[in-house]
Design a protein around this motif. Structure first.
Motif, PDB file in Angstrom:
ATOM      1  N   ASN A 260       0.832  -1.201   0.000  1.00 50.62           N
ATOM      2  CA  ASN A 260       0.000   0.000   0.000  1.00 50.62           C
ATOM      3  C   ASN A 260       0.865   1.250   0.000  1.00 50.62           C
ATOM      4  OD1 ASN A 260      -3.058  -0.760   0.506  1.00 50.62           O
ATOM      5  ND2 ASN A 260      -1.837  -2.152   1.780  1.00 50.62           N
ATOM      6  N   LYS A 262       2.632   4.757  -2.243  1.00 50.41           N
ATOM      7  CA  LYS A 262       3.179   5.263  -3.505  1.00 50.41           C
ATOM      8  C   LYS A 262       4.690   5.066  -3.527  1.00 50.41           C
ATOM      9  CE  LYS A 262       3.564   9.591  -6.175  1.00 50.41           C
ATOM     10  NZ  LYS A 262       3.194  11.032  -6.188  1.00 50.41           N
ATOM     11  N   THR A 282       1.079   3.680  -7.652  1.00 50.96           N
ATOM     12  CA  THR A 282       0.309   3.757  -6.423  1.00 50.96           C
ATOM     13  C   THR A 282      -0.406   2.431  -6.228  1.00 50.96           C
ATOM     14  OG1 THR A 282      -0.028   6.142  -6.703  1.00 50.96           O
ATOM     15  CG2 THR A 282      -1.478   5.010  -5.157  1.00 50.96           C
ATOM     16  N   GLU A 284      -2.948  -0.180  -3.831  1.00 51.05           N
ATOM     17  CA  GLU A 284      -3.955  -0.388  -2.799  1.00 51.05           C
ATOM     18  C   GLU A 284      -4.196  -1.880  -2.670  1.00 51.05           C
ATOM     19  OE1 GLU A 284      -7.535   1.779  -3.501  1.00 51.05           O
ATOM     20  OE2 GLU A 284      -6.562   3.760  -3.398  1.00 51.05           O
ATOM     21  N   ASN A 285      -3.963  -2.401  -1.471  1.00 48.92           N
ATOM     22  CA  ASN A 285      -4.105  -3.843  -1.224  1.00 48.92           C
ATOM     23  C   ASN A 285      -3.351  -4.671  -2.263  1.00 48.92           C
ATOM     24  OD1 ASN A 285      -5.823  -3.365   1.025  1.00 48.92           O
ATOM     25  ND2 ASN A 285      -7.559  -3.110  -0.377  1.00 48.92           N
ATOM     26  N   VAL A 289      -3.084   0.889  -8.751  1.00 44.86           N
ATOM     27  CA  VAL A 289      -4.318   1.623  -9.048  1.00 44.86           C
ATOM     28  C   VAL A 289      -4.049   2.911  -9.810  1.00 44.86           C
ATOM     29  CG1 VAL A 289      -5.587   0.642  -7.108  1.00 44.86           C
ATOM     30  CG2 VAL A 289      -4.262   2.747  -6.767  1.00 44.86           C
TER      31      VAL A 289
END
Length: 409
Positions: A260, A262, A282, A284-285, A289
């Protein structure tokens, strides 16, 4: 030490340290037509070491460029079944593979990105079985590099043209220790140092790593029973080999869904004959994304969209900022060298050896244990003198692993 002596030393390192060829073993050499002297030296050293047969696969940058410029779009969708079948058969029969990287980093600049994406996807898909054999270290393989006219001009544009290749040879010989009185002995000492670092991290079994640097704020979970590797590996027959010459890294695999934040690149990435620079991911989980790049953004997005697994990370590698390649001050535009000058991550598949019992797991089982699978594996550099990395223990305690770009232990 004259050029021929260093060239012979390099060939011997590739054969004896890189693949550690065994008597009666077949060797497959992938190399450019610009490098006949090195090819002949490698072939000779391989036979002297007891190789059964040496198969040489020649490549040519100019032919490759003509192909991309003039072949139809549809031709890049053709699956190279015969090429893949030969490699898979060689690997399953215990061959060892040496690949010498020398291509021009700008070779495919201006070529349709769709052609490049299609060519990479069809080849990667066809070679799925071969990749499983190499990434699980079932077979011995080693990557090296040698100058081509185009690559040398990219690395040393300010030198006269007739000095560029000689300069790049000198630097490569130094980085692979071919200029030392006892190159093989020098490599044995270096491998021992890398093992010390990996052993320390394996004992720690950190739950997470936290990265902090300008443009980077990233947290990365690690799978249970993960393994840090460095230096040499063992194939399924118990024969050690060194996959990269040079190598300065200690590496493992992140938890597929545990990344998670950047991260920003610190060096250009040469990918499929194009340069990608000043880019960010970047997460997420675990999943990418967002992707940005000042140069080569379309190519980078094409890489991430190769398959679902290309949206996740497969490798985390630790390399001190004060390493021989980094201290040389040379930007190589060649991942084999630049990744060994900088901490890096890899988009795509994980090495199954980075988790206990992983080399015997199916792709589905690897996913269940938190490792990523994909048809691609592409390293990108994120290290600098400003990077701090913290290891987070199971109880949440943070311990320094890297401070200002270098080992903290």
């Amino acid at each position: 030490m004259d050029f021929q002596t260093k060239l012979n030393n390099y060939a011997e390192l590739l054969v004896k340290v890189g693949i550690n060829v065994q008597k009666g073993q077949t060797v497959v050499l992938n190399i450019s037509i610009e490098l006949p002297e090195l090819a002949r030296a490698i072939v000779k050293k391989a036979y002297e070491a007891g190789a059964y047969k040496v198969k040489v696969n020649w490549s040519d940058d100019e032919v490759s460029r003509i192909h991309y410029d003039m072949a139809s779009e549809e031709s890049f969708l053709d699956v190279p079944k015969h090429t893949a079948a030969e490699r898979i058969e060689q690997a399953e029969n215990g061959a060892a593979f040496i690949t010498i990287k020398s291509d021009d980093p700008d070779l495919l600049a201006g070529v349709s990105s769709q052609k490049i994406i299609n060519a990479n996807r069809t080849l990667s898909t066809a070679l799925t079985r071969f990749r499983q054999l190499t990434q699980s270290f079932k077979v011995s393989w080693s990557l090296g590099a040698a100058p081509s006219k185009g690559w040398a001009a990219k690395v040393f544009p300010d030198l006269p043209e007739d000095q560029q290749i000689a300069k790049l040879w000198d630097v490569i010989f130094q980085m692979v220790r071919a200029d030392q009185p006892d190159p093989v002995g020098a490599w044995e000492k270096h491998i021992a140092t890398l093992k010390e670092k990996s052993n320390y991290l394996n004992q720690k079994q950190y739950k997470k790593l936290r990265y902090v640097a300008p443009g980077t704020d990233l947290t990365m979970e690690l799978p249970e029973n993960h393994i840090w590797l460095g230096g040499n590996k063992e194939n399924e027959k118990g024969v050690w080999f060194v996959p990269n010459l040079p190598t300065e890294e200690v590496y493992s695999a992140p938890l597929r869904t545990g990344v998670n934040g950047k991260v920003s690149s610190t060096k250009p990435l040469s990918y499929s004959g194009n340069i990608i620079d000043n880019f960010t991911f970047t997460f997420e989980n675990g999943r990418v994304v967002d992707v940005t790049a000042e140069k080569g953004e379309e190519t980078l997005k094409g890489l991430v969209n190769m398959d679902e697994g290309a949206h996740y990370l497969g490798e985390v590698a630790l390399v001190p900022h004060h390493s021989p390649i980094s201290d040389s001050g040379v930007l190589f535009y060649k991942t084999l060298f630049d990744e060994n000058a900088s901490c890096h991550l890899a988009i795509g598949s994980a090495y199954s050896a980075c988790i206990e019992g992983g080399t015997e797991m199916t792709p589905e089982q690897l996913n269940e244990h938190g490792l990523n699978t994909s048809t691609v594996h592409t390293d990108f550099m994120i290290g600098s003198a400003e990077l701090d990395i913290y290891g987070v223990t199971a109880d949440g305690t943070e311990e320094p692993v890297f401070k200002k770009g270098n080992w903290a232990f």
